[in-house]
Scaffold this motif. Structure first.
Motif, mmCIF file in Angstrom:
data_model
loop_
_atom_site.group_PDB
_atom_site.id
_atom_site.type_symbol
_atom_site.label_atom_id
_atom_site.label_comp_id
_atom_site.label_asym_id
_atom_site.label_seq_id
_atom_site.Cartn_x
_atom_site.Cartn_y
_atom_site.Cartn_z
ATOM 1 N N LEU A 95 0.821 -1.208 0.000
ATOM 2 C CA LEU A 95 0.000 0.000 0.000
ATOM 3 C C LEU A 95 0.859 1.265 0.000
ATOM 4 N N LEU A 96 1.931 1.257 0.793
ATOM 5 C CA LEU A 96 2.757 2.457 0.922
ATOM 6 C C LEU A 96 3.721 2.638 -0.242
ATOM 7 N N GLU A 97 4.199 1.544 -0.826
ATOM 8 C CA GLU A 97 5.171 1.639 -1.916
ATOM 9 C C GLU A 97 4.509 1.683 -3.295
ATOM 10 N N GLY A 98 3.256 1.297 -3.377
ATOM 11 C CA GLY A 98 2.572 1.247 -4.662
ATOM 12 C C GLY A 98 2.145 2.617 -5.149
ATOM 13 N N GLN A 99 1.745 2.655 -6.421
ATOM 14 C CA GLN A 99 1.244 3.879 -7.039
ATOM 15 C C GLN A 99 -0.202 3.673 -7.466
ATOM 16 N N GLY A 100 -1.009 4.715 -7.290
ATOM 17 C CA GLY A 100 -2.388 4.623 -7.718
ATOM 18 C C GLY A 100 -3.251 5.654 -7.023
ATOM 19 N N ASP A 101 -4.480 5.775 -7.502
ATOM 20 C CA ASP A 101 -5.466 6.645 -6.863
ATOM 21 C C ASP A 101 -6.269 5.877 -5.825
ATOM 22 N N ILE A 102 -6.493 4.595 -6.098
ATOM 23 C CA ILE A 102 -7.196 3.720 -5.162
ATOM 24 C C ILE A 102 -6.447 2.396 -5.094
ATOM 25 N N PHE A 103 -6.524 1.764 -3.947
ATOM 26 C CA PHE A 103 -5.799 0.514 -3.703
ATOM 27 C C PHE A 103 -6.774 -0.526 -3.164
ATOM 28 N N ILE A 104 -6.622 -1.748 -3.630
ATOM 29 C CA ILE A 104 -7.408 -2.861 -3.088
ATOM 30 C C ILE A 104 -6.438 -3.950 -2.676
ATOM 31 N N SER A 180 -2.426 7.569 2.776
ATOM 32 C CA SER A 180 -1.531 8.560 3.379
ATOM 33 C C SER A 180 -1.774 8.665 4.883
ATOM 34 N N ALA A 181 -3.040 8.632 5.279
ATOM 35 C CA ALA A 181 -3.368 8.680 6.702
ATOM 36 C C ALA A 181 -2.876 7.422 7.409
ATOM 37 N N LEU A 182 -3.030 6.266 6.769
ATOM 38 C CA LEU A 182 -2.566 5.012 7.362
ATOM 39 C C LEU A 182 -1.058 5.038 7.579
ATOM 40 N N GLY A 183 -0.337 5.676 6.642
ATOM 41 C CA GLY A 183 1.108 5.767 6.768
ATOM 42 C C GLY A 183 1.578 6.577 7.959
ATOM 43 N N GLU A 184 0.687 7.368 8.545
ATOM 44 C CA GLU A 184 1.045 8.163 9.718
ATOM 45 C C GLU A 184 1.142 7.309 10.981
ATOM 46 N N TYR A 185 0.523 6.142 10.963
ATOM 47 C CA TYR A 185 0.633 5.234 12.100
ATOM 48 C C TYR A 185 1.963 4.497 11.996
ATOM 49 N N ARG A 186 2.740 4.545 13.046
ATOM 50 C CA ARG A 186 4.103 4.028 13.006
ATOM 51 C C ARG A 186 4.274 2.727 13.784
ATOM 52 N N GLU A 187 3.201 2.035 14.112
ATOM 53 C CA GLU A 187 3.306 0.809 14.893
ATOM 54 C C GLU A 187 4.179 -0.240 14.210
ATOM 55 N N VAL A 188 4.995 -0.916 15.025
ATOM 56 C CA VAL A 188 5.747 -2.071 14.547
ATOM 57 C C VAL A 188 4.848 -3.304 14.567
ATOM 58 N N HIS A 189 4.037 -3.416 15.614
ATOM 59 C CA HIS A 189 3.107 -4.544 15.732
ATOM 60 C C HIS A 189 1.820 -4.175 14.994
ATOM 61 N N LEU A 190 1.694 -4.689 13.787
ATOM 62 C CA LEU A 190 0.597 -4.275 12.911
ATOM 63 C C LEU A 190 -0.619 -5.170 13.058
ATOM 64 N N PHE A 191 -1.762 -4.538 13.095
ATOM 65 C CA PHE A 191 -3.061 -5.222 13.039
ATOM 66 C C PHE A 191 -3.951 -4.309 12.214
ATOM 67 N N LEU A 192 -3.881 -4.463 10.892
ATOM 68 C CA LEU A 192 -4.483 -3.492 9.983
ATOM 69 C C LEU A 192 -5.992 -3.394 10.131
ATOM 70 N N ARG A 193 -6.645 -4.506 10.408
ATOM 71 C CA ARG A 193 -8.105 -4.442 10.519
ATOM 72 C C ARG A 193 -8.545 -3.655 11.754
ATOM 73 N N GLY A 194 -7.603 -3.385 12.662
ATOM 74 C CA GLY A 194 -7.891 -2.501 13.779
ATOM 75 C C GLY A 194 -7.434 -1.078 13.516
ATOM 76 N N LEU A 195 -6.373 -0.910 12.709
ATOM 77 C CA LEU A 195 -5.848 0.418 12.407
ATOM 78 C C LEU A 195 -6.728 1.192 11.426
ATOM 79 N N VAL A 196 -7.168 0.523 10.366
ATOM 80 C CA VAL A 196 -7.897 1.223 9.299
ATOM 81 C C VAL A 196 -9.158 1.921 9.809
ATOM 82 N N PRO A 197 -9.965 1.293 10.679
ATOM 83 C CA PRO A 197 -11.149 2.015 11.178
ATOM 84 C C PRO A 197 -10.820 3.281 11.964
ATOM 85 N N LEU A 198 -9.586 3.393 12.471
ATOM 86 C CA LEU A 198 -9.209 4.581 13.229
ATOM 87 C C LEU A 198 -9.043 5.809 12.338
#
Length: 328
Positions: A95-104, A180-198
């Protein structure tokens, strides 16, 4: 944020994390390319749209297959991490290294319904949703044990105050500003399904039916599932610590009452020599103390890893369309 109709359809980047997926990768590539071509033909996404396979340190021929595909298919790109960092980090890297307007993001095992991609894109274009969650309509493909534990886990997270979408894993659409907003979270221990709703931008859900794995073995055995589940609890909720505090208070009160009862029995001559009650009390209190110390240690360990702020991943290689090279 919705799409400006005057600027044309968006560029879609389909991020596919891969770890030892040589058995399923050719079929996954074929189906995703067919779906992507149909979206381009219908004018829902533009010609620059592509698939980004992220190799998470595979030990089989996964990366070779990705490299070969990138040479023959202009819509296929590949990103190789320097070593295995885990599924969640591989998704984030794409997600962070890719290019695009929308990502799936979607797994390579073909269990998630690829046709839901179209519904996600339409939801983004027509309703201006920044995040579209793919939610399982049911769990008929799961065993009774997995269905019970999975649904129980989602309910447990909710009870602990974790904001999470029920029956959603990592099949979702995200806009560029959501990434871009997701990239602001700097956690090492990732749990994306909990981060994205934030993130908090406009969201929607799309239901789909989940199938059996097309080929190969699951990369999430019970051990990894339990590890991810524990990650979700300890990364997003401090309630387990509060529960231990409450348990400590309750046990202390019971111990105080027990002490009063023992004193009263001693004064009235009703004491009986014995060791069973003492052993039971010591065993219970000792077990609870060890559990409390272990849980506190788990949180301290997470703090230790986070404060070091080590990089979450390194990109080893990137292959694909040279005219739209990804940044190193």
């Amino acid at each position: 944020m919705g799409i400006d109709k005057r600027s044309g359809p968006p560029e879609l980047c389909i991020v596919v994390p891969c770890y030892n997926e040589e058995e399923v990768l050719p079929e996954a590539q074929s189906r995703l390319l067919n779906e992507l071509s149909a979206l381009v033909a219908d004018g829902l996404v533009n010609n620059a749209s592509h698939i980004l396979f992220v190799d998470d340190g595979s030990k089989d021929q996964t990366w070779s297959l990705i490299e070969n595909a990138s040479r023959t298919e202009p819509q296929v790109r590949g990103l190789k991490l320097s070593r295995n960092r885990g599924h969640q980090t591989a998704v984030l890297a794409g997600l962070l290294e890719g290019q695009g307007d929308i990502f799936i993001s979607i797994d390579a095992d073909l269990q998630d319904d690829i046709t839901a991609i179209r519904q996600m894109v339409i939801s983004h274009i027509e309703d201006g949703t920044d995040v579209v969650y793919g939610v399982r309509a049911g769990r008929s493909s799961d065993t009774a044990f997995k269905r019970f534990t999975a649904e129980g886990y989602y309910r447990l997270l909710s009870a602990l105050g974790v904001e999470i979408v029920f029956n959603h894993a990592d099949y979702r659409l995200m806009s560029q500003r959501a990434i871009s907003a997701l990239g602001e979270y700097r956690e090492v221990h990732l749990f994306l399904r909990g981060l994205v709703p934030l993130i908090g931008f406009k969201t929607a859900t799309i239901e789909y039916d989940r199938s059996e794995r097309f080929a190969g073995e699951s990369k999430y055995p019970l051990r990894k599932m339990l590890s991810l589940a524990w990650e979700g609890v300890t990364s997003f909720s401090a309630k387990p610590l509060r529960i231990i505090s409450i348990a400590g208070i309750v046990i202390s009160m019971l111990a105080f009452l027990g002490a009063l009862a023992a004193i009263w029995a001693s004064l009235t001559g009703g004491t009986v020599e014995g060791w069973a009650s003492l052993v039971v009390a010591v065993a219970i209190l000792g077990g609870i103390q060890l559990l409390a110390i272990g849980l506190i240690g788990e949180y301290l360990g997470k703090i230790y890893n986070e404060v070091k702020a080590r990089p979450r991943y390194f990109v080893d290689k990137i292959v694909g369309d040279e005219s739209q090279t990804l940044d190193d």
